[in-house]
Design a protein around this motif. Structure first.
Motif, mmCIF file in Angstrom:
data_model
loop_
_atom_site.group_PDB
_atom_site.id
_atom_site.type_symbol
_atom_site.label_atom_id
_atom_site.label_comp_id
_atom_site.label_asym_id
_atom_site.label_seq_id
_atom_site.Cartn_x
_atom_site.Cartn_y
_atom_site.Cartn_z
ATOM 1 N N LEU A 194 -56.663 -25.348 24.414
ATOM 2 C CA LEU A 194 -55.596 -26.101 25.081
ATOM 3 C C LEU A 194 -54.436 -26.356 24.137
ATOM 4 N N SER A 195 -54.723 -26.550 22.845
ATOM 5 C CA SER A 195 -53.634 -26.806 21.887
ATOM 6 C C SER A 195 -52.759 -25.577 21.710
ATOM 7 N N GLU A 196 -53.313 -24.394 21.958
ATOM 8 C CA GLU A 196 -52.550 -23.158 21.805
ATOM 9 C C GLU A 196 -51.491 -22.995 22.891
ATOM 10 N N VAL A 197 -51.612 -23.765 23.959
ATOM 11 C CA VAL A 197 -50.601 -23.684 25.015
ATOM 12 C C VAL A 197 -49.702 -24.919 25.006
ATOM 13 N N GLU A 198 -49.928 -25.801 24.048
ATOM 14 C CA GLU A 198 -49.067 -26.967 23.864
ATOM 15 C C GLU A 198 -48.157 -26.701 22.670
ATOM 16 N N SER A 199 -47.202 -27.592 22.438
ATOM 17 C CA SER A 199 -46.359 -27.472 21.265
ATOM 18 C C SER A 199 -47.180 -27.769 20.015
#
Length: 199
Positions: free
Chosen positions: A81-86
């Motif tokens: 999920l962090s890979e699709v967040e800033s």
């Protein structure tokens, strides 16, 4: 969250954007490995059509589905999920913490301390509605260390075929190698903190 005409909750614009970015990232991870949808279906146990719809953001993946994909790609759910967040900041304000929901399962997941380069641990807040029951058939990373601390309500956690009932203030520590189950039997919802440490 807006309501659809049939009374079900409809995703808002932020949910839709996250699903789109998540679908694109899932497609990229598969392409990086040179796998067809059929190959990924065999590895994950998820149907080819469901994988295709998730990559095109036609459906929002469930927690169980994301867990299987994380296992195949060697990531924790928070890492994916962090890979699709800033890029995560060192200080993560409450209003900036990514929230992901599995509406069908009654599960809300807040990434309180998202994965960060050079750090092995992350902190998650989970909320399960009364009656919610989530099963994971495998850990996203074998041997993953988890600490479950119940903040409010009661939670039943099954690990290595042993069921543990946790009340407010109780903490369960474990390394996860096989299936796990998180169940909120009630009364009421449960809120818990989950510390995840990579092996």
């Amino acid at each position: 969250m807006k309501r659809a005409q049939d009374g079900a909750e409809a995703p808002d614009a932020a949910d839709t954007r996250l699903d789109t970015r998540l679908g694109s990232r899932l497609a990229a991870l598969r392409a990086e490995r040179g796998w067809s949808l059929g190959e990924l279906a065999e590895r994950s146990g998820i149907s080819r059509s469901t994988l295709s719809r998730a990559e095109r953001a036609e459906i929002s993946p469930t927690a169980s589905m994301l867990n299987r994909l994380c296992n195949v790609y060697g990531r924790t759910m928070s890492q994916l999920l962090s890979e699709v967040e800033s890029e995560p900041a060192l200080l993560v304000r409450a209003a900036e913490q990514p929230v992901w929901e599995d509406h069908s399962a009654g599960f809300v997941r807040r990434s309180v301390s998202p994965p960060h380069a050079g750090l092995r641990a992350e902190l998650v807040e989970g909320r399960l509605a009364e009656g919610a029951d989530i099963e994971y058939d495998r850990p996203p990373v074998p041997g993953l260390e988890q600490h479950v601390w119940v903040l409010e309500g009661a939670l039943e956690v099954t690990v290595q075929e042993v069921e543990h009932r946790l009340g407010a203030g109780d903490c369960l520590r474990m390394r996860v190698w096989g299936p796990t189950r998180f169940r909120c039997a009630g009364p009421g919802a449960v809120r818990y903190a989950l510390a995840v440490v990579l092996p």
